[in-house]
Design an enzyme around this catalytic site. Structure first.
Site, short mmCIF file in Angstrom:
data_model
loop_
_atom_site.label_atom_id
_atom_site.label_comp_id
_atom_site.label_asym_id
_atom_site.label_seq_id
_atom_site.Cartn_x
_atom_site.Cartn_y
_atom_site.Cartn_z
N GLU A 1 0.85 -1.19 0.00
CA GLU A 1 0.00 0.00 0.00
C GLU A 1 0.89 1.24 0.00
O GLU A 1 1.85 1.30 0.76
CB GLU A 1 -0.91 0.05 1.24
CG GLU A 1 -1.85 -1.12 1.39
CD GLU A 1 -2.76 -1.01 2.62
OE1 GLU A 1 -2.73 0.04 3.28
OE2 GLU A 1 -3.48 -1.98 2.90
N GLU B 1 -13.09 6.83 -1.72
CA GLU B 1 -14.10 6.05 -1.00
C GLU B 1 -14.84 6.96 -0.01
O GLU B 1 -14.38 7.16 1.11
CB GLU B 1 -13.46 4.87 -0.28
CG GLU B 1 -12.83 3.85 -1.22
CD GLU B 1 -12.32 2.63 -0.50
OE1 GLU B 1 -13.08 1.66 -0.30
OE2 GLU B 1 -11.13 2.64 -0.11
N LYS C 1 -15.71 5.85 3.72
CA LYS C 1 -14.67 5.53 4.69
C LYS C 1 -14.87 6.37 5.95
O LYS C 1 -15.11 7.59 5.87
CB LYS C 1 -13.29 5.84 4.11
CG LYS C 1 -12.72 4.75 3.22
CD LYS C 1 -12.10 3.66 4.08
CE LYS C 1 -11.33 2.67 3.21
NZ LYS C 1 -10.71 1.62 4.01
N GLU D 1 -9.22 10.33 4.72
CA GLU D 1 -9.50 8.90 4.52
C GLU D 1 -10.37 8.65 3.30
O GLU D 1 -10.32 7.57 2.70
CB GLU D 1 -10.20 8.33 5.75
CG GLU D 1 -9.30 8.12 6.95
CD GLU D 1 -8.25 7.03 6.69
OE1 GLU D 1 -8.63 5.97 6.17
OE2 GLU D 1 -7.08 7.26 7.01
#
Length: 546
Positions: free
Chosen positions: A316, A370, A373, A379
């Site tokens: 990641e 997203e 999240k 985030e």
């Protein structure tokens, strides 16, 4: 990843000869050659023949090792999270992947719809056992076998599954599952072996880089020793199966938590003056970015536990494009800079100071923003695209080839590759303006694209014009290896490059009929084949007059 359980996975290719093993082979071979050489004057003819045969075997081993390492090209992939209020259909996701030339993805699960949509695309896929299934998989061999049967065997080989991630950051985000993590790895591996897939699909588990303590200087790094009862058998498993250590690397958080100690440019891969580089006092290696320092820290941390033959995979990495008021460096500019530099760093095979020239394959976190999240605004904003497939920003990827180079507005260009041989560039320019049927009149003196008057600038215009004419296929931006696709707008001053398929009438009139109506991969490939032969001849001829 500590504060973040995002998924940017690098699932490196299966390595049966790890980096350090190749270095060992070199050292051992050199020692053997020295030893053999010292006996040349005293050995019998028969012994000399044996020595020569041994020498040839050693050389062959070295050549094979070099060839193998070179064959393992580093790649950049993306993670696909699904915490979106309007998640695109799997077919839409795959269409976006294809348009972006993304050939490696990691899923956080093994969603059947996605696996079916990815079938017969050639895209290499990493599937995951979600954290909430770790306990059941790690406590029952039968459960693991059933998981592999339903989520891997049922789709392979139509869907090109190359690795399985067993959980994500289990030790730091789900510590109660730690005692059975290695069992889960072994059970999944056993199920693959039972299906004769263990040679094709590797098994590992991503760790947070926060597991590495005292990470700078890298040579002093070590894993949190309280986890040794899990880490040691886990590393033995990875070593015995030829799998990689997966780690999540987030320079954004390192920078944010450093209280100003880490410069922003050092976190973003930006150029640093020599006196600003970080130097490992033990190895005297110079570090110009957080990413490399973290990867090398992982190598040294494994060596601290006597594991030196396991490659590292970054599972990641990324940078958020938007944040709350207390996250001032989560910006579009910084996200673009980090991800653009990261991709170029990997694909240019820069490697790390400890392993120069041997790049670490990396999956960028992540494909989509997203919005569901939890947590701070950052985030929700790690994605490269929104839910409609629109780029959050256009990456600056001159020098990185075609991956993630085609944004969905088709603003892609073809430019001369950095460092290309000018003789080959001149030959390619001559071909483009001749057999390639590019209208190069704007490059004549007094015309809009005459300045700057050099072969690189002129060739870039001709290459891009040809690339646009041929429908922006990757094959149309090759020119015997001296050109590459970029998203950087090449227009300058009065010189306007043809973009988005909008070409002037003169150009269209001069273009060949097949490439106007249905620009095809075959057309571009054939043209590049013709060019390759033509360019070789042109360079040979030009060398006679230089």
């Amino acid at each position: 990843m500590g504060q973040k359980t995002v998924a940017f996975v690098l699932c490196i290719s299966r390595l049966s000869l790890p980096i350090s093993r190749f270095s060992q082979a070199q050292t051992q071979s050199q020692a053997q050659l020295t030893h053999l050489g010292s006996h040349l004057t005293v050995d019998s003819i028969g012994a000399q023949r044996k020595m020569k045969m041994g020498f040839l075997v050693i050389v062959l081993q070295i050549v094979m090792a070099i060839s193998f390492v070179q064959a393992q090209d580093a790649f950049v992939g993306v993670n696909i999270g699904t915490s979106l209020s309007d998640m695109p259909d799997p077919t839409q996701v795959v269409a976006l992947l294809k348009s972006q030339h993304i050939k490696h993805v990691r899923l956080y699960n093994a969603d059947r719809g996605m696996l079916l949509a990815l079938a017969n695309t050639g895209i290499q896929v990493v599937v995951s056992v979600p954290n909430d299934q770790i306990l059941s998989v790690g406590q029952s061999n039968a459960t693991a076998a059933n998981w592999v049967s339903q989520n891997v065997v049922a789709h392979y080989p139509a869907t090109n599954i190359t690795a399985i991630c067993v959980g994500s950051e289990v030790l730091t985000s789900l510590p109660n599952a730690a005692p059975i993590l290695v069992n889960a790895l072994r059970f999944i591996q056993s199920a693959l072996m039972a299906s004769n897939l263990d040679a094709h699909i590797k098994v590992s588990t991503p760790l947070s880089s926060t597991m590495i303590l005292d990470s700078f200087p890298p040579s002093q790094a070590f894993f949190n020793h309280s986890w040794n009862p899990v880490l040691v058998p886990m590393l033995k498993f990875l070593q015995s199966t030829g799998s990689s250590l997966m780690i999540n690397v987030y320079p954004y958080y390192d920078y944010m938590q450093s209280n100003g100690v880490i410069p922003l440019d050092y976190a973003l891969f930006q150029p640093l003056p020599a006196n600003k580089e970080a130097v490992d006092s033990n190895t005297l290696l110079h570090y110009t970015n957080v990413f490399d320092a973290t990867v090398d820290a992982a190598y040294f941390a494994m060596a601290d536990l006597n594991f030196t033959n396991t490659p590292v995979m970054v599972t990641e990495s990324g940078w958020p494009s938007k944040g709350d008021p207390n996250e001032p460096d989560a910006t579009l500019e910084n996200a673009n800079t980090y991800n653009s530099n990261l991709i170029k760093h990997v694909l240019n095979k820069t490697g790390t100071p400890k392993h120069p020239g041997i790049a670490v394959s990396t999956f960028v976190y992540e494909l989509y923003n997203e919005d569901l999240k939890p947590g701070p605004l950052s985030e929700k904003n790690w994605g490269l695209f929104d839910e409609n497939g629109k780029p959050i920003y256009v990456l600056h990827l001159l020098g990185s080839g075609s991956v993630l180079a085609n944004d969905t507005t088709n603003l892609t260009y073809c430019a001369v590759r950095d460092g290309a041989d000018e003789k080959l560039v001149q030959a390619a320019l001559d071909w483009a303006c001749g057999a390639g049927m590019v209208d190069c009149s704007p490059l004549l003196q007094g015309q809009p694209c005459y300045e700057p008057d050099n072969v690189i600038a002129h060739a870039t215009y001709a290459f891009d014009t040809y690339y646009q004419k041929m429908g922006r296929t990757p094959e149309a931006c090759n020119f015997n290896g001296v050109a590459e696709i970029t998203t950087t707008n090449l227009t300058h001053g009065t010189c306007v490059f043809p973009t988005s398929g909008v070409l002037n009438s003169t150009f269209l009139a001069n273009a060949s009929a097949p490439s106007i109506s249905t620009p095809s991969k075959t057309d571009a490939s054939d043209a590049n084949g013709d060019f390759s032969m033509w360019a070789t001849a042109a360079v040979l001829l030009s060398s006679l007059f230089l």
